[in-house]
Write a protein that holds these residues in place. Sequence first.
Motif, PDB file in Angstrom:
ATOM      1  N   GLU A 146       6.043   2.151  -9.127  1.00  0.00           N
ATOM      2  CA  GLU A 146       5.836   0.769  -8.698  1.00  0.00           C
ATOM      3  C   GLU A 146       6.734   0.361  -7.541  1.00  0.00           C
ATOM      4  O   GLU A 146       6.801  -0.810  -7.182  1.00  0.00           O
ATOM      5  CB  GLU A 146       6.034  -0.186  -9.882  1.00  0.00           C
ATOM      6  CG  GLU A 146       7.453  -0.304 -10.383  1.00  0.00           C
ATOM      7  CD  GLU A 146       7.812   0.759 -11.419  1.00  0.00           C
ATOM      8  OE1 GLU A 146       8.843   0.599 -12.112  1.00  0.00           O
ATOM      9  OE2 GLU A 146       7.078   1.759 -11.537  1.00  0.00           O
ATOM     10  N   SER A 186      -5.470  -3.395 -11.228  1.00  0.00           N
ATOM     11  CA  SER A 186      -5.667  -2.657  -9.982  1.00  0.00           C
ATOM     12  C   SER A 186      -6.960  -3.125  -9.309  1.00  0.00           C
ATOM     13  O   SER A 186      -7.998  -3.253  -9.940  1.00  0.00           O
ATOM     14  CB  SER A 186      -5.718  -1.150 -10.250  1.00  0.00           C
ATOM     15  OG  SER A 186      -6.781  -0.836 -11.134  1.00  0.00           O
ATOM     16  N   SER A 190      -6.172  -6.691  -4.211  1.00  0.00           N
ATOM     17  CA  SER A 190      -4.934  -7.214  -4.780  1.00  0.00           C
ATOM     18  C   SER A 190      -3.884  -7.440  -3.689  1.00  0.00           C
ATOM     19  O   SER A 190      -3.823  -6.698  -2.703  1.00  0.00           O
ATOM     20  CB  SER A 190      -4.388  -6.228  -5.817  1.00  0.00           C
ATOM     21  OG  SER A 190      -3.100  -6.618  -6.255  1.00  0.00           O
ATOM     22  N   SER A 192      -0.884  -6.822  -4.117  1.00  0.00           N
ATOM     23  CA  SER A 192       0.109  -5.772  -4.363  1.00  0.00           C
ATOM     24  C   SER A 192      -0.366  -4.450  -3.778  1.00  0.00           C
ATOM     25  O   SER A 192      -1.471  -3.991  -4.066  1.00  0.00           O
ATOM     26  CB  SER A 192       0.342  -5.624  -5.875  1.00  0.00           C
ATOM     27  OG  SER A 192       0.975  -4.399  -6.170  1.00  0.00           O
ATOM     28  N   LEU A 195      -1.025  -1.917  -6.628  1.00  0.00           N
ATOM     29  CA  LEU A 195      -2.300  -2.082  -7.322  1.00  0.00           C
ATOM     30  C   LEU A 195      -3.478  -1.676  -6.437  1.00  0.00           C
ATOM     31  O   LEU A 195      -4.478  -1.153  -6.938  1.00  0.00           O
ATOM     32  CB  LEU A 195      -2.451  -3.528  -7.799  1.00  0.00           C
ATOM     33  CG  LEU A 195      -1.464  -3.970  -8.889  1.00  0.00           C
ATOM     34  CD1 LEU A 195      -1.681  -5.440  -9.245  1.00  0.00           C
ATOM     35  CD2 LEU A 195      -1.587  -3.107 -10.133  1.00  0.00           C
ATOM     36  N   ASP A 340       6.840  -5.826  -4.153  1.00  0.00           N
ATOM     37  CA  ASP A 340       5.468  -5.529  -4.553  1.00  0.00           C
ATOM     38  C   ASP A 340       5.178  -6.019  -5.972  1.00  0.00           C
ATOM     39  O   ASP A 340       4.085  -6.508  -6.249  1.00  0.00           O
ATOM     40  CB  ASP A 340       5.203  -4.029  -4.463  1.00  0.00           C
ATOM     41  CG  ASP A 340       3.719  -3.723  -4.370  1.00  0.00           C
ATOM     42  OD1 ASP A 340       3.153  -3.898  -3.278  1.00  0.00           O
ATOM     43  OD2 ASP A 340       3.138  -3.356  -5.401  1.00  0.00           O
ATOM     44  N   GLN A 341       6.158  -5.910  -6.866  1.00  0.00           N
ATOM     45  CA  GLN A 341       5.971  -6.419  -8.220  1.00  0.00           C
ATOM     46  C   GLN A 341       5.904  -7.938  -8.242  1.00  0.00           C
ATOM     47  O   GLN A 341       5.199  -8.524  -9.052  1.00  0.00           O
ATOM     48  CB  GLN A 341       7.104  -5.929  -9.133  1.00  0.00           C
ATOM     49  CG  GLN A 341       7.053  -4.453  -9.458  1.00  0.00           C
ATOM     50  CD  GLN A 341       5.809  -4.094 -10.243  1.00  0.00           C
ATOM     51  OE1 GLN A 341       4.796  -3.664  -9.677  1.00  0.00           O
ATOM     52  NE2 GLN A 341       5.846  -4.265 -11.542  1.00  0.00           N
ATOM     53  N   ALA A 344       2.461  -8.607  -7.425  1.00  0.00           N
ATOM     54  CA  ALA A 344       1.585  -8.250  -8.546  1.00  0.00           C
ATOM     55  C   ALA A 344       1.623  -9.314  -9.635  1.00  0.00           C
ATOM     56  O   ALA A 344       0.591  -9.642 -10.242  1.00  0.00           O
ATOM     57  CB  ALA A 344       1.992  -6.893  -9.109  1.00  0.00           C
ATOM     58  N   THR A 349      -2.482 -11.156 -15.443  1.00  0.00           N
ATOM     59  CA  THR A 349      -2.982  -9.800 -15.661  1.00  0.00           C
ATOM     60  C   THR A 349      -3.308  -9.628 -17.141  1.00  0.00           C
ATOM     61  O   THR A 349      -2.443  -9.312 -17.954  1.00  0.00           O
ATOM     62  CB  THR A 349      -1.942  -8.748 -15.228  1.00  0.00           C
ATOM     63  OG1 THR A 349      -1.516  -9.011 -13.889  1.00  0.00           O
ATOM     64  CG2 THR A 349      -2.548  -7.351 -15.290  1.00  0.00           C
TER      65      THR A 349
END
Length: 358
Positions: A146, A186, A190, A192, A195, A340-341, A344, A349
């Motif tokens: 990740e 994913s 996205s 992210s 993802l 990036d997280q 996300a 989610t």
Amino acid sequence: MQAITRRLGHQSLRPTASIPSIKSINPLSDHYYGGDHPRYGSTLASHKGMGHLVRKGTGGRSSVSGIIATVFGATGFLGRYLVQQLAKMGSQVLVPFRGSEDNPRHLKLMGDLGQIVPMKYDPRDENSIKAVMAKANVVINLIGREYETRNFSFEEVNHLMAEQLAVIAKEHGGIMRFIQVSCLGSSLSSPSRFLRAKAAGEEAVLKELPEATVMKPAVMIGTEDRIMNRWAHFAKKYSFLPLIGGGSTKIQPVYVVDVASAIVAALKDDGSSMGNVYELGGPEIYTVHELAELMYETIREWPRYVNVPLPIAKAIAMPREVLLKKVPFPLPNPDIFNLDQINAFATDTVVSENGQLE
């Protein structure tokens, strides 16, 4: 984190209104080994997708399941639980690893003598990958990360490696089942990059192997998880926990052992899981704030939070992303502030209505 896993995980096989249980998605067979005699019988099984597997014994670690599985990413969080379950039913597990020979050492104790076979390989060397797949009839890809490093990008780890494994498995000719473990949420659209790369990896695998099975687990919880433990260490060290965006994002954490059970169940079925995509989530939906409260309850600390607006959190995380490829030395891995997280977790989610995508 063991108290948390007991609370979040051990009940996750119960059906819920929003998602069927993992057991209902991939029912475990009670007569997996068959035979005239329940203890010493030997059957020549011919399941769709699994071919002719010689199975002997009652199903314990000294039995022969007929499965020879190459598990890429076996030294990671999910990998240790999957290897344990495969070895417990008498499967031989080939464990590709890179780096130190100590990395897969803990896995060797999970199976009978000679059943767990560590094999050093280079993920960028095609011949090395073919060597670790040569004797296998099952390939399971758990590779994923990740965050990026100077040597490995999101695209290479989560997309290109998965595509390469699928291509080699297709050329192999003897791979009866291919299971790709992706990530819930994913999508090619996205925000992210992680993802997006995972979604591209899924598409690449299914393009090469339409009969592959894709598992998309939600955030996994367990003793060695990378979310609750990080929060606990941060809270212990700094006496507070930053809540990005107020912690209102909804997630559906799943117990890591249940995810491993779902993968094994897919291998045991009659082929009905081949070509399908499964979303795996736990029995309850939490906000990030609610999960943090549970973490504080477990470590017996008074909850202290600092609300960090999304733009400020991204600004804090940005320097690492900018400097990653520009400085001549490796940077520390991101902890709480992973850009990036953060992207996300900007959206909820949770699993879809039935947890299965055709």
